[in-house]
Design an enzyme around this catalytic site. Structure first.
Site, short mmCIF file in Angstrom:
data_model
loop_
_atom_site.label_atom_id
_atom_site.label_comp_id
_atom_site.label_asym_id
_atom_site.label_seq_id
_atom_site.Cartn_x
_atom_site.Cartn_y
_atom_site.Cartn_z
N CYS B 91 0.80 -1.25 0.04
CA CYS B 91 0.10 -0.01 0.08
C CYS B 91 0.88 1.47 -0.12
CB CYS B 91 -1.13 0.14 1.20
SG CYS B 91 -1.83 -1.54 1.19
N HIS B 382 -9.94 2.13 -1.19
CA HIS B 382 -8.48 2.19 -1.03
C HIS B 382 -7.93 1.03 -2.21
CE1 HIS B 382 -4.38 1.33 0.20
NE2 HIS B 382 -4.74 0.28 1.02
N CYS B 413 0.42 2.96 5.96
CA CYS B 413 0.80 1.68 6.42
C CYS B 413 0.75 0.92 5.23
CB CYS B 413 0.16 1.32 7.62
SG CYS B 413 -1.60 1.11 7.07
#
Lengths: 451, 427
Positions: B91, B382, B413
């Site tokens: 990510c 996301h 994160c």
């Protein structure tokens, strides 16, 4: 979007059937291609009396490398095919003088080739010095429109009315009407007045160095306008609502311009457009107010929301944006604004009272702006184009019978293309055309509607 | 080589994020990244431009997409002479890509670049099983009919089951949500606090749309012009009805409402030197000041999988002589509401700051009105590699509006116990 009928009646068998039944057979129109000739001559040029504009037209044609034909003697008629006739009737004093037009143009009509042109030049009737002169000048309009209806094979006829002292300003109008740019413009009157035209350094790129804004640029006519302005040399800022962002990006990248996502009805739309043009492109020269919507319903069934939305998007937003775009920091001196009206704004249309209101209002707005002291002082031209039946995604959704009707009820027996509207707008955006303001040019193939 | 310079963030573009198997169900990573790049090129008038480089990546990626970013450039309006490469850091991909480009600009190796990422949870790569793969490779190596027959006989019905990508840490076998549930429990994050953060995210994002904030940050795609996950009418009452989906399924705290859903989307950021921006009459919104990536041992150590940003912060603060409270905006990626809340709680915790971060004083609490002010991943969704670009472009715009010198922090994160952080300053 395809005009199947035209394809059929222009095919081998279809041609015969159409001929036997007397069906209209639309011609493929001559359209502008960059680098091509203005018109494949020869062009017959003549007129009445001194015909001062005829002399200018001969010079213009000479510069463009087009052959000029002189009127043949009555006892020795010529059979040579002509591409156009330009008749300068600016010196007519009385109705008897109109015979000069008949004698020049009448026999020539039989010699015209496909997609030919008749351009009549007259003087402004309202500036006539007497009743006979005014009547004669006014008569040209009726003649031109009749010729438009007699033209065959994609030919057009248009009238240029030149105001006193504006004889030097008519070149760009005549050139446009002879060229393939005016393929779908017929039966129109172009009024040429004062102004300070500057001819383009490069005729192939008349808008070179200019910054142009096109609203509603994501698709249809707006996308075609962006493409033609870019082809003619302008840097184009393509504006449309965020929901049309992906299509808008495609257009902007195709024309090498920039995309600005903005709702024209937003209070800050004008300032956002101007800020973008100034910060990113150094200024603003041309604005094309093209964004528009329809919310069709019979007036009896139109609620306040349908009414207000159309009137605000198509008209109210232009008034608001113009406060910024026509301010001293807005469009540069000598710039151009073109508004997109519609034949519905002239003729009215069943189920389109709201749309017609907005598009007729656009014409009123052009009248007001062209007469505005500030706008005139800064040499900014303001004109409108009123498209007739144009082959777009939108008109492609009209039911078949209505669509066929819309396509055929004009002198060219076919719908126009988005590029035809765009060409007229690009012409109205040229500095060479500074004498043309306050005009409403219909791009309708001389539609019977509202004529 | 001369001294370094700060890379300018000029702007960005993303497509609206769609929920998995929603509007973009049939769009590939390359489709979405190309649409995003085309929108960026159009916004900044870059058609035909040779950029210094384009750097992007995807977390869920087909093997055929080995050169995803370069292929995207070739399918775009940019000059085909623009080089490109792929990166991948879970990510953190999008933000790390932006840092990489910014660093090359800082060093003077390139004058301009585009960075970001894309992910699809819908058009996911499905691999053949390990058994089938081995059998096929054996067949390929076999030279004689006998060898081929022998290899083919090795095939078992079970081999035909495909290997579907899973959101699971390879070293623990636990999903990210299960890891997060452990961390949330350790920090005592309540269900109410999580739901409050989720509601705020939706409300903030909805307000930003209403204000037209995204008009120059987004390009519509496949009929979407807003993030499909956005629920402007989200409320604590509605969220309270949802059942826990991670950790304790009866009494747990983490629900679908306070965790980000699987999402499809892409984002890109335009970077350049100040000179390049000026030459192209483009605005400089902000500069990238510094960046720090941390990693934690969540396998054998006792740190939470998504707690690495907590460790990155003190390093980057010290280097820049700043306090957390100095930032005008804080953009902490909402992988889960619990991620944000656990990290904030850790920074307030004296023992954690002393024992784990080696600080004399706790980092302290933040002014929550500066946190994710235009919404974050809980509302927007996301798409893994696309989150970094979304945040960088939005934060740069917010800082520019706030005024010269204002600063913002980005914290993202990532799987594998990693965390990427960056500081932006308004130009």
């Amino acid at each position: 979007m395809g005009d199947t009928y035209s394809q059929i009646v222009n095919s081998g068998l279809g041609k015969q059937v159409a001929g036997t039944l007397g069906l209209p057979r639309p011609s493929r129109l001559r359209r502008y291609t960059p680098g091509g000739t203005l018109i494949d001559g020869p062009v017959l040029v003549g007129g009445h009396g001194d015909a001062p504009l005829a002399a200018r037209v001969r010079t213009l044609l000479g510069e463009r490398g087009v052959a000029v034909a002189e009127a043949p003697a009555a006892d020795a008629p010529s059979e040579e095919t002509l591409s156009a006739v330009v008749a300068d009737l600016s010196q007519v004093q009385s109705p008897e003088d109109l015979e000069s037009l008949r004698a020049l143009v009448g026999p020539a009509l039989k010699r015209l080739g496909p997609s030919s042109r008749v351009v009549i030049i007259g003087a402004a009737p309202e500036q006539a010095t007497g009743a006979a002169q005014r009547a004669a000048r006014r008569a040209l309009k009726g003649i031109t429109r009749s010729i438009g209806k007699e033209m065959r094979a994609g030919g057009t006829a248009n009238l240029v009315l030149v105001a006193d002292g504006a004889i030097d300003n008519a070149d760009a109008a005549v050139e446009f009407l002879l060229s393939g740019r005016s393929a779908y413009v017929s039966g129109q009157v172009v009024r040429v007045g004062a102004g300070h035209p500057s001819p383009a350094a490069d005729p192939a790129r008349p808008l070179a160095g200019k910054v142009a804004v096109v609203t509603g640029a994501a698709r249809g006519i707006g996308a075609a306008i962006a493409e033609v302005l870019s082809r003619d040399g302008a840097t184009v800022v393509c504006v449309d609502i965020p929901a049309a962002g992906d299509a808008l990006a495609g257009v902007a990248n195709k024309v090498g311009g920039t995309a600005l996502q903005a709702d024209v009805t937003a209070a800050d739309a004008g300032s956002r457009i101007l800020e973008h043009c100034r910060s990113r492109h150094g200024g603003l020269d041309i604005v094309v107010h093209n964004a528009g919507i329809t919310r069709d319903k019979l007036l009896a069934n139109t609620d306040a929301d349908r009414w207000a939305t159309v009137v605000d998007v198509n008209l109210g937003s232009i008034l608001r944006m113009n406060e910024t775009l026509l301010s001293d920091e807005g469009i540069r001196e000598g710039g151009h604004m073109v508004l997109v009206s519609s034949i519905a704004g002239i003729a009215g249309n069943r189920g389109q009272a709201n749309y017609a209101a907005s598009k007729a209002g656009v014409i009123g707005l052009v009248d007001a702006l062209a007469a505005d002291e500030g706008v005139c002082a800064r040499g900014i031209t303001v004109n409108a184009v009123a498209p007739g039946f144009i082959e777009t995604e939108m008109t492609g959704k009209i039911p078949l019978a209505t669509r066929e009707m819309g396509r055929r009820v004009n002198s060219l027996a076919q719908g126009g293309l988005p590029v035809d509207v765009a060409e007229t707008i690009a012409w109205l955006s040229q500095d060479a055309n500074a004498g043309v303001t306050g005009n409403v040019i219909r791009v309708c193939g001389q539609s019977l509607l509202g004529a | 080589m001369t001294q370094t310079r700060r890379a300018a963030i000029i702007g960005g573009n993303r497509i609206p994020f769609a929920r998995q198997n929603g509007a973009y169900a049939r769009a590939s990573d390359q489709d979405m990244l190309t649409a995003t790049l085309e929108g960026l090129v159009a916004r900044y008038g870059l058609a035909g431009e040779r950029m210094g480089e384009v750097v992007a990546g995807a977390v869920l990626k087909h093997s055929r997409d080995f050169n995803l970013t370069r292929e995207t450039v070739l399918g775009s309006s940019l000059s085909p002479a623009t080089p490109a490469y792929d990166v991948q850091q879970a990510c953190g991909t999008g933000l790390e890509a932006a840092i990489l480009v910014a660093n090359k600009i800082a060093l003077g190796q390139v004058e301009s670049g585009i960075a970001g990422g894309v992910d699809t949870a819908s058009d996911a790569p499905i691999a053949v099983s390990e058994g089938l793969r081995e059998t096929l490779l054996k067949l390929n190596r076999a030279k004689t009919p006998q060898e081929r027959a022998k290899a083919a006989l090795g095939l078992r019905p079970g081999h035909l089951l495909p290997a579907i990508p899973q959101n699971v840490e390879p070293r623990t076998g636990l999903s990210m949500g299960e890891h997060m549930a452990q961390t949330a429990e350790r920090w005592g994050i309540t269900r109410e606090a999580m739901d409050e953060l989720a509601v705020a995210s939706h409300q903030n994002l909805a307000r930003a749309y209403d204000e037209g904030f995204f008009d120059d940050l987004m390009t519509s795609y496949m009929g979407l012009s807003k993030d499909a996950n956005l629920r402007p009418d989200s409320s604590l009452e509605k969220l309270a009805k949802l059942k826990p989906v991670f950790g304790d399924r009866e009494h747990g705290t983490m629900t679908a409402g306070n965790s980000t859903p699987l999402t499809d989307g892409a984002s890109l950021v335009l970077l350049g030197s100040d000179e390049w921006a000026a030459e192209h009459s483009l605005p400089v919104l902000a500069h990238l000041v510094d960046a720090e990536t941390a990693a934690v041992d969540y396998v054998h150590g006792d740190e939470g999988l998504l707690m690495a940003p907590a460790y990155a912060l003190p390093r980057v603060l010290e280097r820049n002589n700043m306090r957390l409270q100095d930032f005008d905006f804080l953009e902490i990626h909402e992988a889960f509401a619990a991620t944000v809340l656990s990290t904030l709680k850790a920074w307030e915790d004296e023992e954690f700051c002393r024992e784990r971060l080696g600080l004399d004083q706790p980092i302290g609490a933040i002014d929550r009105s500066r946190l994710n002010v235009n919404g974050s991943s809980l509302a927007a969704g996301h798409p893994f590699a696309a989150t970094g670009g979304r945040i960088v472009a939005s934060l740069a715009k917010m800082l520019h509006a706030k005024g010269k010198g204002s600063r913002g922090l980005i914290s993202i994160c990532a799987a594998g116990g990693q965390g990427v952080m960056a500081i932006l300053e308004a130009a």
